[in-house]
Structure formats: structure tokens, C-alpha cells
Design a protein around this motif. Structure first.
Motif, mmCIF file in Angstrom:
data_model
loop_
_atom_site.group_PDB
_atom_site.id
_atom_site.type_symbol
_atom_site.label_atom_id
_atom_site.label_comp_id
_atom_site.label_asym_id
_atom_site.label_seq_id
_atom_site.Cartn_x
_atom_site.Cartn_y
_atom_site.Cartn_z
ATOM 1 N N LEU A 43 -13.767 6.109 3.289
ATOM 2 C CA LEU A 43 -13.568 7.210 2.334
ATOM 3 C C LEU A 43 -12.332 6.965 1.467
ATOM 4 N N ASN A 44 -11.273 6.396 2.042
ATOM 5 C CA ASN A 44 -10.054 6.111 1.264
ATOM 6 C C ASN A 44 -10.271 5.033 0.208
ATOM 7 N N GLY A 45 -11.204 4.141 0.426
ATOM 8 C CA GLY A 45 -11.462 3.074 -0.548
ATOM 9 C C GLY A 45 -12.464 3.452 -1.612
ATOM 10 N N ASP A 46 -13.025 4.600 -1.529
ATOM 11 C CA ASP A 46 -14.074 5.010 -2.482
ATOM 12 C C ASP A 46 -13.460 5.914 -3.538
ATOM 13 N N PHE A 47 -12.850 5.289 -4.595
ATOM 14 C CA PHE A 47 -12.338 6.072 -5.740
ATOM 15 C C PHE A 47 -12.359 5.171 -6.970
ATOM 16 N N ASP A 48 -12.205 5.758 -8.108
ATOM 17 C CA ASP A 48 -12.309 5.046 -9.396
ATOM 18 C C ASP A 48 -10.959 4.395 -9.738
ATOM 19 N N PRO A 49 -10.911 3.052 -9.830
ATOM 20 C CA PRO A 49 -9.610 2.418 -10.160
ATOM 21 C C PRO A 49 -9.185 2.636 -11.606
ATOM 22 N N ASP A 50 -10.106 3.091 -12.456
ATOM 23 C CA ASP A 50 -9.768 3.335 -13.869
ATOM 24 C C ASP A 50 -9.379 4.771 -14.144
ATOM 25 N N ASN A 51 -9.265 5.557 -13.101
ATOM 26 C CA ASN A 51 -8.909 6.971 -13.288
ATOM 27 C C ASN A 51 -7.432 7.055 -13.635
ATOM 28 N N SER A 52 -7.124 7.434 -14.883
ATOM 29 C CA SER A 52 -5.734 7.493 -15.326
ATOM 30 C C SER A 52 -4.987 8.682 -14.747
ATOM 31 N N LEU A 53 -5.715 9.617 -14.085
ATOM 32 C CA LEU A 53 -5.028 10.773 -13.502
ATOM 33 C C LEU A 53 -4.337 10.409 -12.193
ATOM 34 N N LEU A 54 -4.762 9.301 -11.591
ATOM 35 C CA LEU A 54 -4.129 8.862 -10.353
ATOM 36 C C LEU A 54 -2.949 7.956 -10.659
ATOM 37 N N PRO A 55 -1.928 7.980 -9.884
ATOM 38 C CA PRO A 55 -0.816 7.048 -10.097
ATOM 39 C C PRO A 55 -1.271 5.625 -9.788
ATOM 40 N N PRO A 56 -0.600 4.611 -10.387
ATOM 41 C CA PRO A 56 -1.031 3.210 -10.178
ATOM 42 C C PRO A 56 -1.017 2.781 -8.726
ATOM 43 N N SER A 57 -0.128 3.342 -7.939
ATOM 44 C CA SER A 57 -0.048 2.936 -6.541
ATOM 45 C C SER A 57 -1.238 3.401 -5.712
ATOM 46 N N GLN A 58 -2.014 4.395 -6.219
ATOM 47 C CA GLN A 58 -3.149 4.918 -5.474
ATOM 48 C C GLN A 58 -4.497 4.487 -6.049
ATOM 49 N N ARG A 59 -4.505 3.703 -7.112
ATOM 50 C CA ARG A 59 -5.776 3.299 -7.707
ATOM 51 C C ARG A 59 -6.395 2.095 -6.996
ATOM 52 N N MET A 60 -5.625 1.388 -6.229
ATOM 53 C CA MET A 60 -6.132 0.190 -5.538
ATOM 54 C C MET A 60 -5.778 0.291 -4.060
ATOM 55 N N LYS A 61 -6.740 0.033 -3.255
ATOM 56 C CA LYS A 61 -6.550 0.098 -1.799
ATOM 57 C C LYS A 61 -5.718 -1.092 -1.329
ATOM 58 N N ASN A 62 -4.819 -0.824 -0.460
ATOM 59 C CA ASN A 62 -4.009 -1.887 0.109
ATOM 60 C C ASN A 62 -4.841 -2.631 1.137
ATOM 61 N N GLN A 63 -5.198 -3.869 0.840
ATOM 62 C CA GLN A 63 -6.070 -4.651 1.705
ATOM 63 C C GLN A 63 -5.313 -5.642 2.572
ATOM 64 N N THR A 64 -4.006 -5.556 2.604
ATOM 65 C CA THR A 64 -3.198 -6.480 3.391
ATOM 66 C C THR A 64 -2.904 -5.855 4.741
ATOM 67 N N SER A 65 -3.340 -6.553 5.741
ATOM 68 C CA SER A 65 -3.085 -6.066 7.108
ATOM 69 C C SER A 65 -1.871 -6.729 7.738
ATOM 70 N N LYS A 66 -1.340 -7.749 7.036
ATOM 71 C CA LYS A 66 -0.196 -8.463 7.599
ATOM 72 C C LYS A 66 1.065 -7.677 7.366
ATOM 73 N N ALA A 67 1.934 -7.715 8.336
ATOM 74 C CA ALA A 67 3.204 -6.989 8.209
ATOM 75 C C ALA A 67 4.111 -7.699 7.213
ATOM 76 N N PRO A 68 4.892 -6.996 6.383
ATOM 77 C CA PRO A 68 5.783 -7.627 5.402
ATOM 78 C C PRO A 68 6.857 -8.457 6.093
ATOM 79 N N THR A 69 7.141 -9.630 5.489
ATOM 80 C CA THR A 69 8.151 -10.537 6.059
ATOM 81 C C THR A 69 9.546 -10.292 5.497
ATOM 82 N N GLY A 70 9.676 -9.510 4.459
ATOM 83 C CA GLY A 70 10.981 -9.263 3.873
ATOM 84 C C GLY A 70 10.867 -8.816 2.425
ATOM 85 N N PRO A 71 11.976 -8.651 1.758
ATOM 86 C CA PRO A 71 11.934 -8.224 0.345
ATOM 87 C C PRO A 71 11.391 -9.342 -0.566
ATOM 88 N N TYR A 72 10.961 -8.968 -1.743
ATOM 89 C CA TYR A 72 10.375 -9.927 -2.708
ATOM 90 C C TYR A 72 11.467 -10.827 -3.283
#
Length: 356
Positions: A43-72
Motif C-alpha cells: 500500500l505504501n508503494g502504490d502512489f503517483d510519483p508525478d503528484n506535485s502535491l506530495l513532497p519529493p521525499s514521499q514520491r518515491m519509495k525507499n527501496q534500500t534495505s541496507k543500513a547507511p554506512t555514514g554521511p555522503y
């Protein structure tokens, strides 16, 4: 042949659409609690990525399951990618590279020779002209008079037998560099000493040049003119560009009416009016010993018709004047003065030939 008609065609029947139950938004929390983790993820992955009403951080599902190794860290990431690319082997090519030439090799078309070329007889000049450079051909064109093949600079260089340097037949005529002419040295004639020698009637002083001496006072110029009344040795007097005015010119006219030895007088580039020039010409006609008079380039350039016609009359009465330097406005006066001076020169030539 079989034929299907509208009466015999079977129309597929659509399946009945199941009734969608109505969902009460008040019970949305209970509905979400009843979903399994897999269903919530879907259900969380079923939304429109072109919906401008959503903030950019919520338009794409986070598909990374690996834990972050540090800052960029950009540089660190680029170094890692470059290192990994070098360590990986290249892809194996399905076909090894072999240099192949495909298609036909282009050869220029050989045009048939014309009758003139076939009848042309080869001579030794053909080899010479073929081996000649473009500069040598330009020189040859100038010598033979083919001026239509040359530009202006090359044309005049060919006439003067100079080296032609203008870039061959396609060269552009450029402006020639200006020749720097050094300024004339200043006139160092001692005016005081010259006046004294004129008064003493020095036999060695036959030519006095006072041209371009700007610091001569009017009194000194008048004094030079006064000495001409008694001087019998001076033959040439040059007083061009000495800021002479009518006051000095009238004194000069008075001296010329008494002087009988002066032959050349130059008072060009001064401030002498037309009336003063007429006075000088009247004084010259009394003794008629002057042979050359130069009064051109005065500050009042236009003399006027009356002055020019008066000069024509006075020169017509003079039989010794051979050269007269003046700028005239009217062609009639110019032609008549020229004819009179030509007549005086012819008479002098006749006398000289008769004496010989």
C-alpha cells in the motif's frame, strides 16, 4: 469461402463486476490495523510519483534495505567507483576486431582529352612553367603585361622593376607604409647680421633666406625692406611664413620701386591682402627687373575679381616677369596671366638664341 454475418457472430459476454463495498473513512484506522505487514508495504508503494502535491521525499519509495554506512562523501564515492571500474574485467566481445575494407575503392574519373590537348605539342617551357612557383608566375605575368591577373600593388611594382610581394595571384593589395620624412632643420639665419650686411652692400650676400623664422619683429622686417632701396648686390630674397602683414608689404613695395638688382622675391604663406599684392606689382613694373614673384597661400585666400583683373592688367604691362606664384579664383584671369608669362619666356628664349 466461409462468410460470417452479423446474425451468426457470437458476442462475448462481459463478466459481471463485483460490487465494491463502501468504505467508511471513520473506520480507516481499524482497516489499517487489520492489514498484514506485506499488505502495508504494498500500500505504501502504490502512489503517483508525478503528484506535485506530495513532497519529493514521499514520491518515491525507499527501496534500500541496507543500513547507511555514514554521511555522503562525494570524492570518496568517485574514488570507489573508479577503483571498482578498474578492477572489473572487460566484457568479452562476441567477435574479435579485424580491420576490413568494405565497398569499392574510389578512383577519380579520367576525363577524355579534348582535341586541343591532343594536338598540343610539348616543349621545354611546359616543364619550366609547371615547376615554377606562384611568385615566379606573378613576375612573369607582370613582364608579359598581363595586368588583369595582378592587383594594384603588384602592377606598380612590375612597372618600377621592383620585387613583387603581395601574396601571389590571390594576394590582397595592402596600403604601403608611410615614408617618414624628417622635419626640416630650423632656419638659423642671423637677422641682425643679415641687415648689417645688406646695409654694407656686401657683395657676397646675393641670396637671403628668412623663411619660417617666426620671431622676427615687424620693425626688423621693415628694416630689411628699407635696405633694399640702397642695396645693389642682393638677387634673391625669401621671406615666406614670417608673419608679414600689409604694413611690411607696403614698405616692401616702396623699396622695390627703387631696387634694380632683385630678381627673385618669395613672400608666400603670410598675411598680405590682395590690395598690398597689387601695390607690390605696381612697384615691380617701374623698373621691371624682377623675374620671379611668389605670393601664394596668404591668409585672405580669396582675392576677388577686382584684384585679379587688376593683376592681369599689371602683368600685361610687364615684359620681364617669367614666373608668378599665386592662387587665382577666376579662369579668365588665370589663362590671361599664363599666356602673358608664356610670351615673356618665349621672348627671352628668342633673345638668347639670337645672341648665340
Amino acid at each position: 469461402k466461409s462468410c460470417v454475418t452479423a446474425d451468426t457472430m457470437e458476442v462475448p459476454q462481459l463478466k459481471p463486476v463485483q460490487d465494491v463495498p463502501e468504505i467508511d473513512l471513520d473506520d480507516i484506522d481499524k482497516l489499517l490495523e487489520s492489514l498484514s505487514p506485506e499488505e502495508l508495504e504494498e500500500l505504501n508503494g502504490d502512489f503517483d510519483p508525478d503528484n506535485s502535491l506530495l513532497p519529493p521525499s514521499q514520491r518515491m519509495k525507499n527501496q534500500t534495505s541496507k543500513a547507511p554506512t555514514g554521511p555522503y562523501h562525494r570524492k570518496k564515492l568517485l574514488d570507489f567507483l573508479e577503483k571498482k571500474a578498474k578492477e572489473e574485467k572487460d566484457w568479452e566481445q562476441n567477435k574479435p576486431f579485424v580491420k576490413e575494407i568494405r565497398g569499392k575503392i574510389w578512383k577519380p574519373k579520367v576525363e577524355p582529352k579534348s582535341k586541343e590537348e591532343e594536338e598540343h605539342l610539348e616543349t621545354e617551357w611546359d616543364d619550366i612553367l609547371t615547376a615554377a612557383s606562384e611568385e615566379e608566375l606573378v613576375d612573369l605575368a607582370a613582364v608579359l603585361g598581363f595586368h588583369g591577373m595582378l592587383n594594384q600593388t603588384q602592377y606598380y611594382a612590375g612597372l618600377d622593376n621592383m620585387k613583387i610581394e603581395a601574396g601571389g595571384f590571390q594576394g590582397v593589395a595592402k596600403a604601403q607604409e608611410l615614408i617618414k620624412v624628417p622635419d626640416e632643420p630650423p632656419n638659423k639665419t642671423d637677422v641682425e647680421e643679415s641687415i648689417k650686411r645688406l646695409k654694407d652692400n656686401d657683395s657676397k650676400l646675393t641670396h637671403l633666406n628668412l623663411n619660417n623664422i617666426k620671431n622676427i619683429s615687424v620693425e626688423r622686417l621693415i628694416e630689411v625692406c628699407e635696405t633694399l632701396k640702397t642695396n645693389t648686390t642682393l638677387e634673391t630674397l625669401e621671406m615666406a611664413s614670417v608673419n608679414m602683414t600689409d604694413k611690411v608689404a607696403k614698405k616692401l613695395a616702396e623699396a622695390l620701386s627703387e631696387n634694380k638688382t632683385l630678381k627673385v622675391l618669395n613672400v608666400e604663406s603670410n598675411f598680405v591682402s590682395g590690395e598690398a599684392i597689387v601695390e607690390i606689382m605696381k612697384a615691380i613694373n617701374k623698373n621691371q627687373t624682377l623675374q620671379e614673384l611668389r605670393v601664394a597661400n596668404q591668409k585672405p585666400e580669396v582675392l576677388g575679381n577686382k584684384v585679379e583683373m587688376t593683376l592681369v592688367k599689371l602683368i600685361g604691362e610687364n615684359s620681364t616677369l617669367l614666373r608668378f606664384g599665386i592662387a587665382l579664383e577666376f579662369p579668365d584671369a588665370r589663362v590671361r596671366i599664363h599666356e602673358k608669362l608664356q610670351e615673356n619666356n618665349d621672348n627671352l628664349r628668342k633673345k638668347r638664341v639670337g645672341k648665340d
